[in-house]
Design a protein around this motif. Structure first.
Motif, short mmCIF file in Angstrom:
data_model
loop_
_atom_site.label_atom_id
_atom_site.label_comp_id
_atom_site.label_asym_id
_atom_site.label_seq_id
_atom_site.Cartn_x
_atom_site.Cartn_y
_atom_site.Cartn_z
N GLU A 126 -13.44 57.61 45.33
CA GLU A 126 -14.16 56.65 44.50
C GLU A 126 -15.02 57.38 43.46
N GLY A 127 -15.01 56.86 42.24
CA GLY A 127 -15.93 57.36 41.23
C GLY A 127 -15.51 58.62 40.50
N ASN A 128 -14.30 59.14 40.76
CA ASN A 128 -13.84 60.31 40.01
C ASN A 128 -12.32 60.24 39.86
N LYS A 129 -11.75 61.30 39.34
CA LYS A 129 -10.31 61.31 39.04
C LYS A 129 -9.49 61.94 40.16
N GLY A 130 -10.09 62.23 41.30
CA GLY A 130 -9.37 62.86 42.38
C GLY A 130 -8.62 61.85 43.22
N GLY A 131 -7.76 62.35 44.10
CA GLY A 131 -7.00 61.49 44.99
C GLY A 131 -5.69 61.03 44.38
N PHE A 132 -4.77 60.67 45.26
CA PHE A 132 -3.42 60.27 44.82
C PHE A 132 -3.46 59.06 43.90
N ASN A 133 -4.18 58.02 44.30
CA ASN A 133 -4.18 56.77 43.53
C ASN A 133 -4.73 56.97 42.13
N ASN A 134 -5.79 57.76 42.00
CA ASN A 134 -6.39 57.97 40.68
C ASN A 134 -5.51 58.83 39.79
N ARG A 135 -4.84 59.79 40.37
CA ARG A 135 -4.07 60.73 39.56
C ARG A 135 -2.68 60.22 39.20
N PHE A 136 -2.02 59.52 40.11
CA PHE A 136 -0.59 59.26 39.93
C PHE A 136 -0.21 57.78 39.80
N SER A 137 -1.15 56.86 39.97
CA SER A 137 -0.77 55.44 39.96
C SER A 137 -0.14 55.03 38.63
N ALA A 138 -0.63 55.59 37.52
CA ALA A 138 -0.08 55.22 36.20
C ALA A 138 1.37 55.67 36.05
N MET A 139 1.76 56.74 36.74
CA MET A 139 3.13 57.23 36.62
C MET A 139 4.14 56.24 37.18
N PHE A 140 3.74 55.44 38.15
CA PHE A 140 4.66 54.49 38.77
C PHE A 140 4.87 53.25 37.91
N LYS A 141 4.25 53.23 36.73
CA LYS A 141 4.48 52.17 35.75
C LYS A 141 5.15 52.72 34.50
N ASP A 142 5.40 54.01 34.48
CA ASP A 142 6.05 54.66 33.34
C ASP A 142 7.55 54.37 33.39
N LEU A 143 8.06 53.65 32.40
CA LEU A 143 9.46 53.22 32.42
C LEU A 143 10.43 54.40 32.36
N ASP A 144 10.07 55.44 31.61
CA ASP A 144 10.96 56.60 31.50
C ASP A 144 11.08 57.33 32.84
N LEU A 145 9.97 57.49 33.54
CA LEU A 145 10.02 58.14 34.85
C LEU A 145 10.80 57.30 35.85
N LEU A 146 10.62 55.99 35.79
CA LEU A 146 11.36 55.10 36.68
C LEU A 146 12.85 55.12 36.38
N MET A 147 13.19 55.17 35.09
CA MET A 147 14.60 55.27 34.71
C MET A 147 15.20 56.58 35.21
N ALA A 148 14.45 57.66 35.12
CA ALA A 148 14.94 58.96 35.59
C ALA A 148 15.26 58.92 37.08
N SER A 149 14.40 58.28 37.88
CA SER A 149 14.65 58.18 39.32
C SER A 149 15.82 57.26 39.62
N ALA A 150 15.91 56.15 38.89
CA ALA A 150 16.99 55.19 39.14
C ALA A 150 18.36 55.77 38.81
N LEU A 151 18.42 56.70 37.84
CA LEU A 151 19.69 57.28 37.42
C LEU A 151 20.03 58.57 38.16
N HIS A 152 19.15 59.01 39.06
CA HIS A 152 19.41 60.22 39.83
C HIS A 152 20.26 59.86 41.05
N PRO A 153 21.41 60.53 41.26
CA PRO A 153 22.30 60.18 42.38
C PRO A 153 21.67 60.29 43.75
N ASN A 154 20.64 61.14 43.92
CA ASN A 154 20.00 61.28 45.22
C ASN A 154 19.05 60.13 45.55
#
Length: 328
Positions: A126-154
């Motif tokens: 709470e109150g800073n930029k540390g932790g998983f939620n603060n650092r990475f939550s925005a990445m799970f809304k990035d369409l390009d990153l989501l497209m990259a995962s969806a198109l990966h055969p694994n």
């Protein structure tokens, strides 16, 4: 204690893990280490007696290694230079987050005694930029990153229930749209490059007065293409092979699937490999080797950087001084 590390980021975790395996689980070695600590004059946390590792220390180290293992594995996967595709990022982060959340929610015998604050700090701060939620939550809304995962055969669309369930339909429709545009573009380019013989055959067919009655409309062709893409995408099963192959992609429109995969999974270039090369060059060009010719210097740097490809161990030749011993 000698320990070979692939990178320095996990050095503390690897050291603690090795301490548990090599020392804490062996009574004889543990007693030897405690004897050294006693001889050095160390005292325990209460300073009431000479310090030594006890059962509580062992439990603390075990819980630390248990909590940090998902993070260490995540770093190892993301730092590798093999199969380093952009689509690996979100599934790997999700795997780490799920493992940490399970440890936080564990009850009974699986519950943590000392490392719960560490789990909470890794997940949220709470109150800073540390932790998983603060650092990475925005990445799970990035369409390009989501497209990259969806198109990966694994991974594909099957992992989206855990990675980004709210974005699954949007990514599905975006893949269909981009595949249609890609197929249509390549079809038009192929049609424009037809030779004269094909054009003459086309003119003969068009001379048939009933040809227009049999031709399908553009709208029907678009609908058929969209249905084909959707079927291929829904039927696409994830591959468990680490090394990707062209055969891992859907058979129909395979070239277009690979093209779209390359578009989104080409990672951002990193300077890490170049920095390692400069570091190696500094190890080669020592004061005693200041007279090396530029050709010999280049040969030595190349050899040092590619020794691992020879897949054999090298022994230090006789007559090599200590300063040059690290080269082998």
């Amino acid at each position: 204690m000698l320990l070979t590390l692939p990178n320095r980021w996990n050095s503390l975790y690897d050291a603690c893990s090795m301490l548990l395996q090599r020392v804490m689980d062996d009574d004889a070695r543990l007693e030897a280490v405690n004897e050294v600590l006693r001889n050095e004059g160390g005292t325990n946390r209460n300073r009431t007696s000479y310090y030594g590792f006890d059962d509580q220390d062992k439990q603390v180290l075990q819980e630390y290694c248990k909590v940090m293992k998902p993070l260490a594995n995540c770093l190892d996967r993301l730092q590798t230079e093999e199969n380093a595709y952009l689509g690996v990022l979100l599934p790997t982060l999700t795997l780490m987050r799920v493992a940490l959340e399970r440890m936080e929610e564990a009850r009974g015998d699986q519950a943590l005694t000392y490392a719960k604050p560490l789990v909470r700090a890794l997940l949220r701060q709470e109150g800073n930029k540390g932790g998983f939620n603060n650092r990475f939550s925005a990445m799970f809304k990035d369409l390009d990153l989501l497209m990259a995962s969806a198109l990966h055969p694994n991974y594909g669309m099957t992992t989206f229930n855990s990675v980004a369930p709210n974005m699954k339909e949007e990514i599905f429709q975006r893949i269909v749209k981009e595949m249609k545009a890609l197929i249509r573009q390549e079809t038009e380019e192929r049609d424009n490059s037809q030779d004269m013989e094909a054009m003459e055959e086309h003119e003969e067919v068009s001379a048939d007065p009933f040809a227009e009655l049999c031709d399908t409309t553009q709208a029907d062709q678009e609908d058929d293409l969209e249905e084909d893409i959707k079927k291929e995408l829904l039927a696409w099963k994830r591959s468990k092979e680490a090394t990707l192959k062209k055969s891992h992609f859907p058979a129909k429109y395979r070239d277009q699937w690979v093209t779209l995969f390359i578009k989104y999974n080409t990672g951002i270039p990193s300077s890490a490999a170049v920095e390692r090369l400069f570091s190696t060059a500094g190890d080669v060009l020592r004061p005693k080797r200041a007279c090396l010719s530029e050709d010999n210097f280049e040969y030595l740097v190349f050899l040092k950087g590619n020794l691992h490809l020879l897949k054999q161990k090298f022994k230090v030749p006789r007559g090599v001084d200590e300063e040059d011993e690290e080269m082998f």
